[in-house]
Write a protein that holds these residues in place. Sequence first.
Motif, PDB file in Angstrom:
ATOM      1  N   ASP A  41     -11.213  -0.694  14.828  1.00  0.00           N
ATOM      2  CA  ASP A  41     -12.563  -0.255  14.644  1.00  0.00           C
ATOM      3  C   ASP A  41     -12.678   0.373  13.263  1.00  0.00           C
ATOM      4  N   THR A  42     -13.488  -0.215  12.365  1.00  0.00           N
ATOM      5  CA  THR A  42     -13.522   0.532  10.979  1.00  0.00           C
ATOM      6  C   THR A  42     -13.885   1.871  10.880  1.00  0.00           C
ATOM      7  N   TYR A  43     -14.620   2.369  11.716  1.00  0.00           N
ATOM      8  CA  TYR A  43     -15.277   3.635  11.858  1.00  0.00           C
ATOM      9  C   TYR A  43     -13.833   4.717  12.130  1.00  0.00           C
ATOM     10  N   ALA A  44     -12.943   4.281  12.606  1.00  0.00           N
ATOM     11  CA  ALA A  44     -11.941   5.105  13.350  1.00  0.00           C
ATOM     12  C   ALA A  44     -10.924   5.398  12.494  1.00  0.00           C
ATOM     13  N   TRP A  45     -10.982   4.888  11.101  1.00  0.00           N
ATOM     14  CA  TRP A  45     -10.128   5.138  10.059  1.00  0.00           C
ATOM     15  C   TRP A  45     -10.489   6.216   9.062  1.00  0.00           C
ATOM     16  N   ASP A  46      -9.593   7.020   8.711  1.00  0.00           N
ATOM     17  CA  ASP A  46      -9.925   8.321   8.100  1.00  0.00           C
ATOM     18  C   ASP A  46      -9.735   8.203   6.352  1.00  0.00           C
ATOM     19  N   TYR A  47      -8.883   7.422   6.005  1.00  0.00           N
ATOM     20  CA  TYR A  47      -8.517   7.301   4.498  1.00  0.00           C
ATOM     21  C   TYR A  47      -8.442   5.812   4.222  1.00  0.00           C
ATOM     22  N   TRP A  48      -9.137   5.444   2.838  1.00  0.00           N
ATOM     23  CA  TRP A  48      -9.158   4.211   2.556  1.00  0.00           C
ATOM     24  C   TRP A  48      -8.567   4.134   1.260  1.00  0.00           C
ATOM     25  N   CYS A  52       0.830  -1.194   0.191  1.00  0.00           N
ATOM     26  CA  CYS A  52      -0.046  -0.105   0.068  1.00  0.00           C
ATOM     27  C   CYS A  52       0.759   1.170  -0.040  1.00  0.00           C
ATOM     28  N   THR A  53       0.787   1.967  -1.021  1.00  0.00           N
ATOM     29  CA  THR A  53       1.650   3.212  -1.172  1.00  0.00           C
ATOM     30  C   THR A  53       0.883   4.495  -0.972  1.00  0.00           C
ATOM     31  N   ALA A  54       1.264   5.152  -0.210  1.00  0.00           N
ATOM     32  CA  ALA A  54       0.500   6.350   0.164  1.00  0.00           C
ATOM     33  C   ALA A  54       1.210   7.895  -0.488  1.00  0.00           C
ATOM     34  N   SER A  55       0.378   8.670  -0.969  1.00  0.00           N
ATOM     35  CA  SER A  55       1.026  10.015  -1.327  1.00  0.00           C
ATOM     36  C   SER A  55       0.033  10.943  -0.598  1.00  0.00           C
ATOM     37  N   GLY A  56       0.649  12.071  -0.678  1.00  0.00           N
ATOM     38  CA  GLY A  56       0.068  13.417  -0.051  1.00  0.00           C
ATOM     39  C   GLY A  56       1.074  13.741   1.063  1.00  0.00           C
ATOM     40  N   ARG A  57       0.240  14.032   2.439  1.00  0.00           N
ATOM     41  CA  ARG A  57       1.015  14.608   3.357  1.00  0.00           C
ATOM     42  C   ARG A  57       2.020  13.540   4.112  1.00  0.00           C
ATOM     43  N   THR A  58       2.771  13.916   5.048  1.00  0.00           N
ATOM     44  CA  THR A  58       3.357  12.967   5.853  1.00  0.00           C
ATOM     45  C   THR A  58       2.781  12.154   6.684  1.00  0.00           C
ATOM     46  N   PHE A  59       3.327  11.308   7.148  1.00  0.00           N
ATOM     47  CA  PHE A  59       2.601  10.134   7.859  1.00  0.00           C
ATOM     48  C   PHE A  59       2.858  10.425   9.141  1.00  0.00           C
ATOM     49  N   ASP A  60       3.739  11.106   9.828  1.00  0.00           N
ATOM     50  CA  ASP A  60       4.063  11.515  11.228  1.00  0.00           C
ATOM     51  C   ASP A  60       2.639  11.581  12.093  1.00  0.00           C
ATOM     52  N   ASN A  61       2.958  10.769  13.440  1.00  0.00           N
ATOM     53  CA  ASN A  61       1.626  10.686  14.091  1.00  0.00           C
ATOM     54  C   ASN A  61       0.480  10.007  13.616  1.00  0.00           C
ATOM     55  N   TYR A  62       0.522   9.336  12.223  1.00  0.00           N
ATOM     56  CA  TYR A  62      -0.360   8.380  11.846  1.00  0.00           C
ATOM     57  C   TYR A  62      -0.308   7.062  12.202  1.00  0.00           C
ATOM     58  N   ALA A  63      -1.323   6.203  11.999  1.00  0.00           N
ATOM     59  CA  ALA A  63      -1.319   4.784  12.148  1.00  0.00           C
ATOM     60  C   ALA A  63      -1.950   4.378  10.565  1.00  0.00           C
ATOM     61  N   VAL A  64      -1.361   3.092  10.448  1.00  0.00           N
ATOM     62  CA  VAL A  64      -1.879   2.587   9.018  1.00  0.00           C
ATOM     63  C   VAL A  64      -2.332   1.109   9.533  1.00  0.00           C
ATOM     64  N   ALA A  65      -3.216   0.478   8.600  1.00  0.00           N
ATOM     65  CA  ALA A  65      -3.709  -0.730   8.741  1.00  0.00           C
ATOM     66  C   ALA A  65      -4.403  -1.337   7.602  1.00  0.00           C
ATOM     67  N   TRP A  66      -4.659  -2.743   7.660  1.00  0.00           N
ATOM     68  CA  TRP A  66      -5.220  -3.523   6.587  1.00  0.00           C
ATOM     69  C   TRP A  66      -6.581  -3.850   7.155  1.00  0.00           C
ATOM     70  N   PHE A  67      -7.452  -3.965   6.203  1.00  0.00           N
ATOM     71  CA  PHE A  67      -8.786  -4.503   6.638  1.00  0.00           C
ATOM     72  C   PHE A  67      -9.216  -5.608   5.473  1.00  0.00           C
ATOM     73  N   ARG A  68     -10.242  -6.235   5.697  1.00  0.00           N
ATOM     74  CA  ARG A  68     -10.687  -7.176   4.414  1.00  0.00           C
ATOM     75  C   ARG A  68     -12.179  -7.327   4.681  1.00  0.00           C
ATOM     76  N   GLN A  69     -12.608  -7.549   3.433  1.00  0.00           N
ATOM     77  CA  GLN A  69     -14.074  -7.678   3.438  1.00  0.00           C
ATOM     78  C   GLN A  69     -14.326  -9.056   2.194  1.00  0.00           C
ATOM     79  N   ALA A  70     -14.933  -9.775   2.956  1.00  0.00           N
ATOM     80  CA  ALA A  70     -15.445 -11.121   2.026  1.00  0.00           C
ATOM     81  C   ALA A  70     -16.769 -10.969   1.567  1.00  0.00           C
ATOM     82  N   PRO A  71     -17.171 -11.788   0.330  1.00  0.00           N
ATOM     83  CA  PRO A  71     -18.656 -11.512  -0.273  1.00  0.00           C
ATOM     84  C   PRO A  71     -19.541 -11.715   0.946  1.00  0.00           C
ATOM     85  N   GLY A  72     -20.502 -10.969   1.107  1.00  0.00           N
ATOM     86  CA  GLY A  72     -21.675 -10.906   1.858  1.00  0.00           C
ATOM     87  C   GLY A  72     -21.234 -10.505   3.362  1.00  0.00           C
TER      88      GLY A  72
END
Length: 124
Positions: A107-114, A22-42
């Motif tokens: 928590d999914t709702y806590a993440w700002d960018y996808w 996962c490659t990010a562009s935009g602002r610096t990531f200092d004081n950020y967190a990063v994550a992976w989520f997944r979604q199966a069909p249904g």
Amino acid sequence: QVQLVESGGGLVQAGGSLRLSCTASGRTFDNYAVAWFRQAPGKERGFVAAASWTGLNTNYADAVQGRFTISKDKPKKTVFLQMNSLKLEDTAVYFCAARRMNTVVPDTYAWDYWGQGTQVTVSS
């Protein structure tokens, strides 16, 4: 603003390995967190793994603990998800996420960018 682009998904046999990026562009990531989520069909989107951008904090879902590893390449602003011993139930679309706080929460709702997601299919 932060843009996230995932890559590395594909078809793999059960027991095999795959590495997502996962490659990010935009602002610096200092004081950020990063994550992976997944979604199966249904199913709802669920937490896989997270890491603070600075520091060593990580968090894993029980289902992937010991098999998946989240890591970072800070100069390249890239997050990886190394997936080993893949199971049929790991089949899903995998999403990269970032949040504007350096804490690793499931928590999914806590993440700002996808990202747009990348398909991982595990076959028998």
